[in-house]
Enzyme design. Structure first.
Site, short mmCIF file in Angstrom:
data_model
loop_
_atom_site.label_atom_id
_atom_site.label_comp_id
_atom_site.label_asym_id
_atom_site.label_seq_id
_atom_site.Cartn_x
_atom_site.Cartn_y
_atom_site.Cartn_z
N ASP A 68 0.84 -1.28 0.13
CA ASP A 68 -0.04 0.03 0.02
C ASP A 68 0.73 1.27 -0.08
O ASP A 68 0.70 2.18 0.79
CB ASP A 68 -0.92 -0.14 1.12
CG ASP A 68 -2.05 0.82 0.96
OD1 ASP A 68 -2.47 1.51 -0.30
OD2 ASP A 68 -3.03 0.92 1.85
N GLY A 87 -1.33 7.95 4.63
CA GLY A 87 -0.46 6.83 3.77
C GLY A 87 0.99 7.26 3.94
O GLY A 87 1.57 8.20 4.38
#
Length: 432
Positions: free
Chosen positions: A319, A338
């Protein structure tokens, strides 16, 4: 001669007694073999002394691992649209430095991967790449511009994508049902993120005693589990093979285990940082730890690791989510969510999980390679995953902006010393 400085220009190199981890084999036992890397960068596993070239240099370095090329289910590319964050070249290099042979690309680029015109960009890149460089595999968007409103022409894109996802929560369950119905006959996986933004509210970390302690707004674990339960009900109704991404709670593990025991066609993955860190690590307020879903509790982490070991969770995803320095160097609460990870996932998890005995080397490798491939519907017996990742678990290095290939630097690893490093060899390939 140092391993990190292999010069194959003039002489082949023999690596003595390398640990071989073939994650496509059902036999869980390791084997050891001599590996010859020729001057044309071809690997020969199990070479005999009688077959050694006269000019071969021998590197007798214990502890080296040669494993199946890693497969990342989902990561974000800056290009096209956000080249200041990451380019195709830097993403490819980061994947190569991390040992990844294939990387799934999420569709929320600009423009989004929601039609054949957008897919032509990725087709051109794939045609131009070296056959030994990591393959970037695009996911097709479920809805136009990943906006969650109108379905794309799913059948038109099916042959050019590895599956379909918006990489965002889909707010309309009737839309999800229609997507399942359209995707089912196409033979491609559907990937959904079970997350209810309404239940999550404005939370920036997992709700609990630590969110109170750190003074950060909490997000309830039910934002994931309630959404997951509803989506599992739709899978039971429609029967479309569905992958659940970004699983992060102990309760979600229970729901997935129950669904699998009922024979539902589902797979699941966890992002690598949720196996490494927990909400207690947010005491640093490092914006690189602002993730969605947020880091869980110690109980969540323990359950996720156990689920990887048992196979309830099929794969570990990176990811990888690059951002510029300016975007991430803000207060924790307002930073975009993130972190990057292609270059760190294998070494960090090897130290945290394998060296501590929580997972075997094969269990970790399988979750990062063949397990991820099977989530994409790839038959690893028919479509070979070659031995392509050479890893030194004992090699220490410091994570600096100069030492990493990614353009982005949003990682909690920055400035720290890491033990374990993939040894990239140009045009690496293998022959048994």
């Amino acid at each position: 001669m140092e391993l990190a400085e292999l010069d194959l220009t003039h002489h082949p190199v023999l690596l003595k007694q390398v640990r071989i981890i073939d994650a496509t084999e059902s036999d869980l036992s390791d084997r050891f073999a001599d590996v010859l890397i020729s001057t044309d960068d071809v690997m020969h596993v199990g070479v005999q002394d009688a077959d050694l070239p006269a000019d071969a240099r021998i590197l007798d370095r214990s502890g080296l691992v040669l494993g199946t090329g890693l497969v990342d289910l989902y990561s974000t590319s800056g290009e096209p649209g956000f080249e200041r964050r990451e380019t195709i070249a830097s993403l490819t290099k980061a994947a190569q430095c991390g040992g990844f042979s294939r990387v799934g690309i999420l569709p929320h680029t600009k423009p989004a991967i929601d039609n054949l015109t957008a897919l032509e960009f990725w087709s051109r890149h794939d045609r131009a790449r070296s056959p030994h460089h990591p393959q970037l595999m695009p996911w097709g968007a479920i809805t136009l511009d990943c906006a969650g409103n109108q379905l794309t022409d799913l059948a038109e894109m099916a042959e050019a994508v590895i599956g379909f996802t918006d990489a965002k929560p889909l707010p309309n369950l009737m839309l999800v049902r229609r997507a399942m119905e359209y995707i089912k006959p196409l033979g491609k996986p559907l990937m959904l993120w079970a997350y209810d933004p309404n239940l999550a509210g404005s939370g920036v970390m997992r709700e609990g005693k630590r969110s109170l302690q750190y003074g950060l707004t909490g997000s309830s674990a039910t934002a994931e589990t309630a959404a997951l339960a509803a989506l599992i009900e739709l899978v039971a109704l429609i029967g479309t093979p569905t992958h659940f991404m970004r699983i992060s709670t102990a309760r979600s593990v229970e729901l997935i285990a129950q669904a699998k025991s009922q024979g539902l066609p589902i797979t699941a993955s966890v992002a690598w940082m949720h196996l490494w860190l927990t909400d207690k690590d947010l005491h640093t307020y490092d914006p690189s730890l602002h993730l969605k879903p947020p880091l869980g509790s110690d109980t969540d982490r323990d359950a996720l690791i156990a689920a990887v070991k048992s196979g309830i969770i099929d794969a570990i995803a990176v990811d990888h989510a690059p951002y510029t320095y300016e975007e991430k160097t803000v207060a924790f609460e307002v930073s975009p969510t993130g972190a990057i990870g292609l270059e760190f996932a294998l070494p960090v998890l090897w130290q945290e999980l394998v060296e501590t005995g929580l997972l075997s080397g094969l269990e970790l490798w399988r979750s990062l390679s063949s397990g991820a491939a099977r989530c994409l519907g790839i038959d690893t017996k028919e479509e070979s995953l070659p031995l392509a990742t050479l890893f030194d678990p004992s090699l220490s290095w410091t994570v600096t902006s100069e030492a990493i290939a990614s353009l982005a630097q949003n990682t909690p690893c920055l400035g720290k010393s890491i033990v374990g490093k993939v040894i990239p060899i140009a045009n690496l390939s293998s022959s048994a």
